[in-house]
Design an enzyme around this catalytic site. Structure first.
Site, PDB file in Angstrom:
ATOM      1  N   HIS A  64       0.864  -1.179   0.000  1.00 45.66           N
ATOM      2  CA  HIS A  64       0.000   0.000   0.000  1.00 45.66           C
ATOM      3  C   HIS A  64       0.902   1.230   0.000  1.00 45.66           C
ATOM      4  O   HIS A  64       1.587   1.503   0.996  1.00 45.66           O
ATOM      5  CB  HIS A  64      -0.889  -0.024   1.254  1.00 45.66           C
ATOM      6  CG  HIS A  64      -1.845   1.125   1.351  1.00 45.66           C
ATOM      7  ND1 HIS A  64      -2.769   1.236   2.360  1.00 45.66           N
ATOM      8  CD2 HIS A  64      -2.035   2.211   0.562  1.00 45.66           C
ATOM      9  CE1 HIS A  64      -3.487   2.343   2.196  1.00 45.66           C
ATOM     10  NE2 HIS A  64      -3.046   2.963   1.115  1.00 45.66           N
TER      11      HIS A  64
ATOM     12  N   HIS B  43      -8.531  -7.214   5.824  1.00 42.26           N
ATOM     13  CA  HIS B  43      -8.468  -6.243   6.921  1.00 42.26           C
ATOM     14  C   HIS B  43      -8.836  -6.900   8.238  1.00 42.26           C
ATOM     15  O   HIS B  43      -9.993  -7.227   8.466  1.00 42.26           O
ATOM     16  CB  HIS B  43      -9.347  -5.003   6.684  1.00 42.26           C
ATOM     17  CG  HIS B  43      -8.659  -3.764   7.216  1.00 42.26           C
ATOM     18  ND1 HIS B  43      -8.268  -3.654   8.524  1.00 42.26           N
ATOM     19  CD2 HIS B  43      -8.261  -2.616   6.602  1.00 42.26           C
ATOM     20  CE1 HIS B  43      -7.661  -2.491   8.693  1.00 42.26           C
ATOM     21  NE2 HIS B  43      -7.627  -1.835   7.541  1.00 42.26           N
TER      22      HIS B  43
ATOM     23  N   GLU C 163      -2.105  -1.333  -3.479  1.00 43.78           N
ATOM     24  CA  GLU C 163      -3.249  -0.611  -2.903  1.00 43.78           C
ATOM     25  C   GLU C 163      -2.943   0.881  -2.942  1.00 43.78           C
ATOM     26  O   GLU C 163      -1.879   1.306  -2.482  1.00 43.78           O
ATOM     27  CB  GLU C 163      -3.466  -1.038  -1.448  1.00 43.78           C
ATOM     28  CG  GLU C 163      -3.798  -2.502  -1.296  1.00 43.78           C
ATOM     29  CD  GLU C 163      -3.826  -2.965   0.154  1.00 43.78           C
ATOM     30  OE1 GLU C 163      -4.230  -4.100   0.386  1.00 43.78           O
ATOM     31  OE2 GLU C 163      -3.425  -2.179   1.048  1.00 43.78           O
TER      32      GLU C 163
HETATM   33  N1  PXP Z   1      -6.784  -5.194   2.375  1.00 45.82           N
HETATM   34  C1  PXP Z   1      -6.745  -3.853   2.329  1.00 45.82           C
HETATM   35  C2  PXP Z   1      -7.493  -3.153   1.244  1.00 45.82           C
HETATM   36  C3  PXP Z   1      -6.001  -3.101   3.259  1.00 45.82           C
HETATM   37  O1  PXP Z   1      -5.983  -1.761   3.174  1.00 45.82           O
HETATM   38  C4  PXP Z   1      -5.273  -3.796   4.234  1.00 45.82           C
HETATM   39  C5  PXP Z   1      -4.425  -3.028   5.212  1.00 45.82           C
HETATM   40  O2  PXP Z   1      -3.416  -2.384   4.537  1.00 45.82           O
HETATM   41  C6  PXP Z   1      -5.313  -5.192   4.245  1.00 45.82           C
HETATM   42  C7  PXP Z   1      -6.107  -5.865   3.327  1.00 45.82           C
HETATM   43  C8  PXP Z   1      -4.563  -5.995   5.253  1.00 45.82           C
HETATM   44  O3  PXP Z   1      -5.106  -5.757   6.528  1.00 45.82           O
HETATM   45  P1  PXP Z   1      -4.383  -6.344   7.817  1.00 45.82           P
HETATM   46  O4  PXP Z   1      -3.039  -5.709   7.878  1.00 45.82           O
HETATM   47  O5  PXP Z   1      -5.281  -5.936   8.929  1.00 45.82           O
HETATM   48  O6  PXP Z   1      -4.299  -7.820   7.629  1.00 45.82           O
END
Ligand code: PXP
Length: 239
Positions: free
Chosen positions: A45, A193, A72
């Site tokens: 990201h 997430h 991302e």
């Molecule tokens: N998917 C998206 C769109 C995210 O923004 C994030 C966090 O950057 C994740 C997945 C991964 O989330 P986590 O770090 O809580 O596993």
């Protein structure tokens, strides 16, 4: 055995590296370990504030690592330009709340549909799969479909936060119903997430789920068992 993909978000490798402003731990090395230990996508990201991943991390991973790169980004002209230059295999457009907090929900699209449609069109034209990170509700899923998104990533934050509480069943059902709609619209389906080693299995079992994107829990576990083992364990749980 199901062949559900695992995208491993390596942002927090960069968070640790940035704590000392040194070269280690290296995001290129992390992406290589992820992709050779059962991870299917290296996920990065690039935030507007460059809090963890820097432009050079993204460019090096694309250039030096063989394998799928999932990027991302927020819906800004700067990020569109970077996506078109770096050419990841796939892009997910995500919210970036002011103040630097990590997203606590999916993209809010009201008033931004035309802008998003243009950005999706431009990135798609370059042959890159484009998805939107949305709440598991019909309205944003249909809106994403209408403006040309190829993929949907369902925001699992409410499910993750409800783990162990009564609400968990309702939040899982919400993800299941949303997944059904995404598949009916013939879009690629992922979720992420807050997923971890305890709560991942019910989400991985959702019919039609193509991929789970997981970062924090894997990188945290890697501190104790190593990244290779942490990725392999998660992949095994998902199958
Ligand atoms: N998917 C998206 C769109 C995210 O923004 C994030 C966090 O950057 C994740 C997945 C991964 O989330 P986590 O770090 O809580 O596993």
């Amino acid at each position: 055995m199901r062949n559900i993909k695992l995208g491993v978000n390596i942002d927090h490798i960069a968070t640790l590296r940035n704590a000392r402003n040194e070269k280690n731990p290296d995001t290129v090395e992390a992406a290589r370990v992820v992709l050779s230990s059962g991870g299917d996508l290296a996920v990065m990201h690039l935030r507007g504030d460059r809090r963890h991943i820097k432009d050079s991390d993204l460019e090096r991973v694309r250039r030096e690592v063989k394998g799928m790169l999932h990027l991302e980004i927020a819906a800004t002209p700067e990020m569109e330009k970077i996506a078109l230059k770096v050419r990841p295999d796939s892009v997910c457009i995500v919210p970036e709340p002011a103040g630097g907090a990590s997203a606590q929900g999916g993209l809010k699209m009201t008033g931004k549909l035309a802008e998003l449609e243009k950005m999706i069109g431009n990135i798609s034209k370059a042959g890159i799969d484009v998805g939107l990170f949305v709440d598991p509700e019909p309205q944003p899923i249909r809106a994403a479909h209408n403006i040309g998104a190829d993929s949907i990533e369902l925001c699992a934050v409410k499910y993750s936060e409800s783990w162990g509480k009564k609400l968990q069943i309702k939040e899982l059902e919400q993800l299941q119903l949303a997944s059904f709609l995404v598949k009916e619209l013939k879009m690629n389906l992922s979720a992420g997430h807050g997923l971890d080693y305890y709560n991942v299995v019910p989400v991985a079992r959702i019919e039609g789920m193509d991929c789970l994107n997981i970062g924090y829990s894997i990188i945290s576990r890697a501190m104790f068992v190593g990244l290779k083992t942490a990725v392999a364990e998660m992949k095994r749980l998902m199958q």
